[in-house]
Motif scaffolding. Sequence first.
Motif, short mmCIF file in Angstrom:
data_model
loop_
_atom_site.label_atom_id
_atom_site.label_comp_id
_atom_site.label_asym_id
_atom_site.label_seq_id
_atom_site.Cartn_x
_atom_site.Cartn_y
_atom_site.Cartn_z
N ILE A 384 31.02 1.14 23.67
CA ILE A 384 31.55 -0.21 23.49
C ILE A 384 30.90 -0.90 22.29
CG2 ILE A 384 31.57 -2.53 24.51
CD1 ILE A 384 31.93 -1.17 27.25
N LEU A 385 29.60 -0.78 22.16
CA LEU A 385 28.88 -1.55 21.15
C LEU A 385 28.83 -0.86 19.80
CD1 LEU A 385 25.97 -2.88 23.41
CD2 LEU A 385 28.00 -4.12 22.63
N PHE A 386 28.96 0.46 19.77
CA PHE A 386 28.92 1.16 18.48
C PHE A 386 30.24 1.86 18.18
CE2 PHE A 386 24.46 1.42 20.15
CZ PHE A 386 23.98 0.36 19.39
N PRO A 390 37.46 -1.53 24.13
CA PRO A 390 38.54 -0.87 24.86
C PRO A 390 39.85 -1.65 24.76
CG PRO A 390 36.54 -1.03 26.20
CD PRO A 390 36.31 -1.86 24.99
N GLU A 391 40.95 -0.92 24.83
CA GLU A 391 42.25 -1.58 24.88
C GLU A 391 42.29 -2.52 26.08
OE1 GLU A 391 45.13 -1.69 23.12
OE2 GLU A 391 44.05 -0.67 21.49
N ASP A 395 44.68 -8.17 32.77
CA ASP A 395 43.83 -9.34 33.02
C ASP A 395 43.14 -9.80 31.73
OD1 ASP A 395 44.53 -9.39 35.66
OD2 ASP A 395 42.77 -8.25 36.34
N VAL A 396 42.64 -8.85 30.94
CA VAL A 396 41.98 -9.19 29.69
C VAL A 396 42.98 -9.82 28.72
CG1 VAL A 396 40.81 -8.25 27.67
CG2 VAL A 396 40.20 -7.44 29.95
N ARG A 397 44.16 -9.23 28.63
CA ARG A 397 45.17 -9.75 27.71
C ARG A 397 45.56 -11.18 28.10
NH1 ARG A 397 48.11 -7.43 23.91
NH2 ARG A 397 47.50 -5.33 24.55
N GLY A 446 35.39 -6.33 25.69
CA GLY A 446 36.52 -5.89 26.50
C GLY A 446 36.24 -5.92 27.99
N LEU A 447 35.04 -6.38 28.38
CA LEU A 447 34.66 -6.44 29.79
C LEU A 447 34.35 -7.87 30.18
CD1 LEU A 447 32.21 -3.37 29.99
CD2 LEU A 447 34.65 -3.42 30.56
#
Length: 482
Positions: A384-386, A390-391, A395-397, A446-447
């Motif tokens: 995630i950090l390097f 994530p797509e 819920d994220v969208r 993304g989390l």
Amino acid sequence: METVTEHQHDASQKPRTRFAPSPTGLLHLGNLRTALFNALLARRDGGDFVLRIEDTDVERSRAEYVQALCEDLRWLGLDWQEGPEVEGIHRPYAQSARQPVYDAYYEQLEAADLAYPCFCTERELELSRRSQRAAGKAPRYAGTCAHLSAEERQARRDRGLEPTLRFRVPRGRTVTFTDHVRGPQRFDTDDIGDFIIRRADGTPAFFFSNAVDDALMGITHVLRGEDHLTNTPRQLLLLEALGLEAPSYAHISMITGDDGAPLSKRNGSRAVSELREAGFLPEAVVNHLARLGHTYEDNALLSLDGLAAGFDLGRLGRAPARFDESQLRHWQREALHALPDERMRQWMRDAAGELLPADREAAFMATVRDNVQFPEDVSRWCRILFGEVPEPDADVRAWLEQAGPAFFQAAADAGGDWQAVTGAVKEATGARGKQLFMPLRLALTGLNHGPELPDIHGLLGEDEARRRFLQAARRAAAEPAQ
């Protein structure tokens, strides 16, 4: 009625305990707890913990399982003072190499008419058991071969029958002993049938070799599962007949799964090697198991020495102990938090592998340390950090769309540190609290959970953070999914 009792050991004598597994599979949690309790009792008082391999089941025993269980015990810190790879004055420690010892004691029993050959087939024995059950009696050996003459025995041998050897249980006696968990125990010998001590192939039965080796190896305390409780009177009778000293016994409660059934692979049991491969720390495993069926005054994470110091036979419970993986995960968190910095760094290096840039190691570890439990967590945060955010899922969208492109454009244009970013977004949108921080977190990772946002922003750096904010702006501007 004459009574048989176990020998009372001198209280000042240092304990000698043992773990005596059969190498027919990998070491699982139930057997591991037995090993742990025995090791802790010996460790507490400066005694000896003996590892003995009960490999008389030739068809199922495997050398690779012996090697595996030795590796498992050493990984957990449960070193033994006598046994494979260590040896000692009571060697050999594999029962398959002790046949001459057993043969000498068989001869002693037969010479005293305390054991006799039995030619009954398995089918004959099963028919006898059925008959006894039908008559409302507990099944036990009927004594069919107990009084055969020498001629009758030879006639059966001439027909090619290979006998087992049975111990002649004395009648009209009582076996008593005090179990450290279950208190005073009493068994009438009239309820115990003559039992097999040597199989037809010449190998020793468990009752025999287990008891003889405990005595010869000077074992003072046997901690084992409650399913062995009814074996104890038989073994005390054997040891008395052979003139050997018996240990004292503690029959510990069984471990159950969430469904209340005995712990098995079906309801949660796992091999120790599986736990190690999953990334559990040995400190987590032993702290959890030490509290399954045993209570401690101190509920903090303890070292092996600490667990040993607090171990007390009087604190062993009689009720079944329920294995709960969530509790094991609790101890994993505690163990990780207690790791010294250098060991924590090595653990995270091993988990991250090539995903972790060397020049970002210290900052990464400081950022994610409180948010990882297992190696897979470390590698996920590395990606995630390097790598790439994530797509977004639905819920994220939804959060991104609700915040809107201008929200993330303001974050991207702010430049500077985290305080500058949040200040710019507040001024541009008026967002506060969760409406401010959740979209920013989702844009960066993304989390919806994870390390502190200022730490993440600092680790990413201004340029990478700006890129991620612009990416979030594009995603927020995209047409909603139909």
